[in-house]
Design a protein around this motif. Sequence first.
Motif, PDB file in Angstrom:
ATOM      1  N   MET A 159      36.050   5.832  24.599  1.00  0.00           N
ATOM      2  CA  MET A 159      34.547   5.374  24.089  1.00  0.00           C
ATOM      3  C   MET A 159      35.034   3.915  23.601  1.00  0.00           C
ATOM      4  SD  MET A 159      33.564   6.249  19.652  1.00  0.00           S
ATOM      5  CE  MET A 159      32.606   7.447  19.948  1.00  0.00           C
ATOM      6  N   ILE A 160      34.357   3.240  23.500  1.00  0.00           N
ATOM      7  CA  ILE A 160      33.845   1.585  23.562  1.00  0.00           C
ATOM      8  C   ILE A 160      33.389   1.821  22.040  1.00  0.00           C
ATOM      9  CG2 ILE A 160      33.356  -0.469  24.585  1.00  0.00           C
ATOM     10  CD1 ILE A 160      33.837   0.864  27.068  1.00  0.00           C
ATOM     11  N   VAL A 161      33.669   1.156  21.025  1.00  0.00           N
ATOM     12  CA  VAL A 161      32.699   1.362  19.611  1.00  0.00           C
ATOM     13  C   VAL A 161      32.898  -0.736  20.002  1.00  0.00           C
ATOM     14  CG1 VAL A 161      32.893   1.163  17.600  1.00  0.00           C
ATOM     15  CG2 VAL A 161      33.741   2.853  19.182  1.00  0.00           C
ATOM     16  N   ILE A 162      31.556  -1.351  19.737  1.00  0.00           N
ATOM     17  CA  ILE A 162      30.771  -2.510  19.599  1.00  0.00           C
ATOM     18  C   ILE A 162      30.172  -2.490  18.178  1.00  0.00           C
ATOM     19  CG2 ILE A 162      29.998  -4.471  20.331  1.00  0.00           C
ATOM     20  CD1 ILE A 162      29.660  -2.957  23.424  1.00  0.00           C
ATOM     21  N   GLN A 163      30.682  -3.601  17.661  1.00  0.00           N
ATOM     22  CA  GLN A 163      30.201  -3.893  16.030  1.00  0.00           C
ATOM     23  C   GLN A 163      29.715  -5.360  16.081  1.00  0.00           C
ATOM     24  OE1 GLN A 163      31.941  -5.025  11.978  1.00  0.00           O
ATOM     25  NE2 GLN A 163      31.154  -3.356  11.919  1.00  0.00           N
ATOM     26  N   ARG A 164      28.389  -5.950  16.565  1.00  0.00           N
ATOM     27  CA  ARG A 164      28.236  -7.285  16.175  1.00  0.00           C
ATOM     28  C   ARG A 164      27.372  -7.788  14.901  1.00  0.00           C
ATOM     29  NH1 ARG A 164      22.999  -9.693  19.882  1.00  0.00           N
ATOM     30  NH2 ARG A 164      22.386  -8.178  18.673  1.00  0.00           N
ATOM     31  N   VAL A 165      27.817  -8.061  14.513  1.00  0.00           N
ATOM     32  CA  VAL A 165      27.457  -9.196  12.768  1.00  0.00           C
ATOM     33  C   VAL A 165      27.207 -11.021  12.670  1.00  0.00           C
ATOM     34  CG1 VAL A 165      27.734  -9.587  10.529  1.00  0.00           C
ATOM     35  CG2 VAL A 165      29.212  -6.930  11.669  1.00  0.00           C
ATOM     36  N   ARG A 166      25.672 -10.543  12.686  1.00  0.00           N
ATOM     37  CA  ARG A 166      24.487 -11.666  12.912  1.00  0.00           C
ATOM     38  C   ARG A 166      24.163 -11.894  11.720  1.00  0.00           C
ATOM     39  NH1 ARG A 166      20.107 -10.658  16.399  1.00  0.00           N
ATOM     40  NH2 ARG A 166      20.245  -8.905  15.674  1.00  0.00           N
ATOM     41  N   VAL A 167      24.283 -13.607  11.215  1.00  0.00           N
ATOM     42  CA  VAL A 167      23.044 -14.151  10.219  1.00  0.00           C
ATOM     43  C   VAL A 167      22.547 -14.807  10.845  1.00  0.00           C
ATOM     44  CG1 VAL A 167      23.931 -15.087   8.077  1.00  0.00           C
ATOM     45  CG2 VAL A 167      25.567 -13.856   8.657  1.00  0.00           C
ATOM     46  N   ARG A 168      20.902 -14.721  10.978  1.00  0.00           N
ATOM     47  CA  ARG A 168      20.108 -15.850  10.687  1.00  0.00           C
ATOM     48  C   ARG A 168      19.579 -16.674   9.991  1.00  0.00           C
ATOM     49  NH1 ARG A 168      15.683 -12.129  13.468  1.00  0.00           N
ATOM     50  NH2 ARG A 168      17.304 -11.897  15.184  1.00  0.00           N
ATOM     51  N   TRP A 169      19.018 -17.678   9.818  1.00  0.00           N
ATOM     52  CA  TRP A 169      18.545 -18.317   9.007  1.00  0.00           C
ATOM     53  C   TRP A 169      17.680 -18.964   9.850  1.00  0.00           C
ATOM     54  CZ3 TRP A 169      23.828 -18.966  10.807  1.00  0.00           C
ATOM     55  CH2 TRP A 169      24.082 -20.520  10.969  1.00  0.00           C
ATOM     56  N   SER A 170      16.418 -20.319   9.143  1.00  0.00           N
ATOM     57  CA  SER A 170      15.931 -20.730   9.508  1.00  0.00           C
ATOM     58  C   SER A 170      16.084 -22.226   9.386  1.00  0.00           C
ATOM     59  CB  SER A 170      14.679 -21.063   8.423  1.00  0.00           C
ATOM     60  OG  SER A 170      15.057 -21.425   7.361  1.00  0.00           O
ATOM     61  N   ALA A 171      15.634 -23.575  10.111  1.00  0.00           N
ATOM     62  CA  ALA A 171      15.754 -24.527  10.000  1.00  0.00           C
ATOM     63  C   ALA A 171      15.479 -25.271   8.278  1.00  0.00           C
ATOM     64  CB  ALA A 171      15.075 -26.022  10.818  1.00  0.00           C
ATOM     65  N   ALA A 172      14.561 -24.841   7.902  1.00  0.00           N
ATOM     66  CA  ALA A 172      14.871 -25.070   6.736  1.00  0.00           C
ATOM     67  C   ALA A 172      15.963 -24.653   5.691  1.00  0.00           C
ATOM     68  CB  ALA A 172      13.400 -24.195   5.954  1.00  0.00           C
ATOM     69  N   GLY A 173      16.547 -23.385   6.233  1.00  0.00           N
ATOM     70  CA  GLY A 173      18.065 -22.937   5.888  1.00  0.00           C
ATOM     71  C   GLY A 173      19.277 -23.475   5.577  1.00  0.00           C
ATOM     72  N   ARG A 174      19.455 -24.996   5.642  1.00  0.00           N
ATOM     73  CA  ARG A 174      20.478 -25.699   6.431  1.00  0.00           C
ATOM     74  C   ARG A 174      20.772 -26.663   5.790  1.00  0.00           C
ATOM     75  NH1 ARG A 174      18.422 -29.299  11.623  1.00  0.00           N
ATOM     76  NH2 ARG A 174      20.862 -30.550  11.127  1.00  0.00           N
ATOM     77  N   GLY A 175      20.778 -26.428   4.607  1.00  0.00           N
ATOM     78  CA  GLY A 175      21.433 -27.335   3.596  1.00  0.00           C
ATOM     79  C   GLY A 175      22.622 -26.858   2.659  1.00  0.00           C
ATOM     80  N   ALA A 176      22.866 -27.391   2.040  1.00  0.00           N
ATOM     81  CA  ALA A 176      24.263 -26.601   1.774  1.00  0.00           C
ATOM     82  C   ALA A 176      24.585 -25.698   0.289  1.00  0.00           C
ATOM     83  CB  ALA A 176      25.062 -27.686   0.539  1.00  0.00           C
ATOM     84  N   PRO A 177      22.756 -25.544  -0.225  1.00  0.00           N
ATOM     85  CA  PRO A 177      22.488 -24.392  -1.214  1.00  0.00           C
ATOM     86  C   PRO A 177      22.506 -23.434   0.014  1.00  0.00           C
ATOM     87  CG  PRO A 177      21.706 -26.245  -1.625  1.00  0.00           C
ATOM     88  CD  PRO A 177      22.219 -26.693  -0.792  1.00  0.00           C
TER      89      PRO A 177
END
Length: 175
Positions: free
Chosen positions: A1-19
């Motif tokens: 058995m091969i187990v793969i876990q992909r954890v992704r975080v997605r954000w928009s261009a408007a979400g680029r700031g420090a906060p």
Amino acid sequence: MIVIQRVRVRWSAAGRGAPQADARRGLNRPVTLPAPLPAGDVVVHDVLADEAAGYTRRGEVLTGGVSIARSLNLWLTVDGSAVTVERLPGRAAFPRTGVSTRLFTLTHGQVGRYRANFRFRFTDCACDPSWYYEDWAVHVSNGHVAHDRFPRGEPDHDVDNRVHLYGGPGRRSNR
């Protein structure tokens, strides 16, 4: 058995700031695998924390043969008890990768980690400058793995292909 876990975080261009960066900090860390894992040659646990959903993590579990890894832009080659993991070219606008890249070869019982980030266009049309970004942490285990192995254990192989998505010098890669 091969187990793969992909954890992704997605954000928009408007979400680029420090906060916004503070709001997503640490969300690309691995999570405990669901129990029990379904049977299959390859089990994929795909987790997404999307800005559009308030960064609530949502996951799905998929099973199949080695070809199921293609949905994650990975290619698996099994040779005896070893598994070689390659990154396939994807549809990212940046960084552009035109060829597959060998990430690591895992012997039975080993775990590899691949970290990368990407900038994508919302559409394939060059006339639309809208972007979104993703930060990935992918763990691959050659063999059955404890449900808390990815968040609690150190990988046997670690490849860090993260780049500066907004410009500036690139990060160092560990191989």
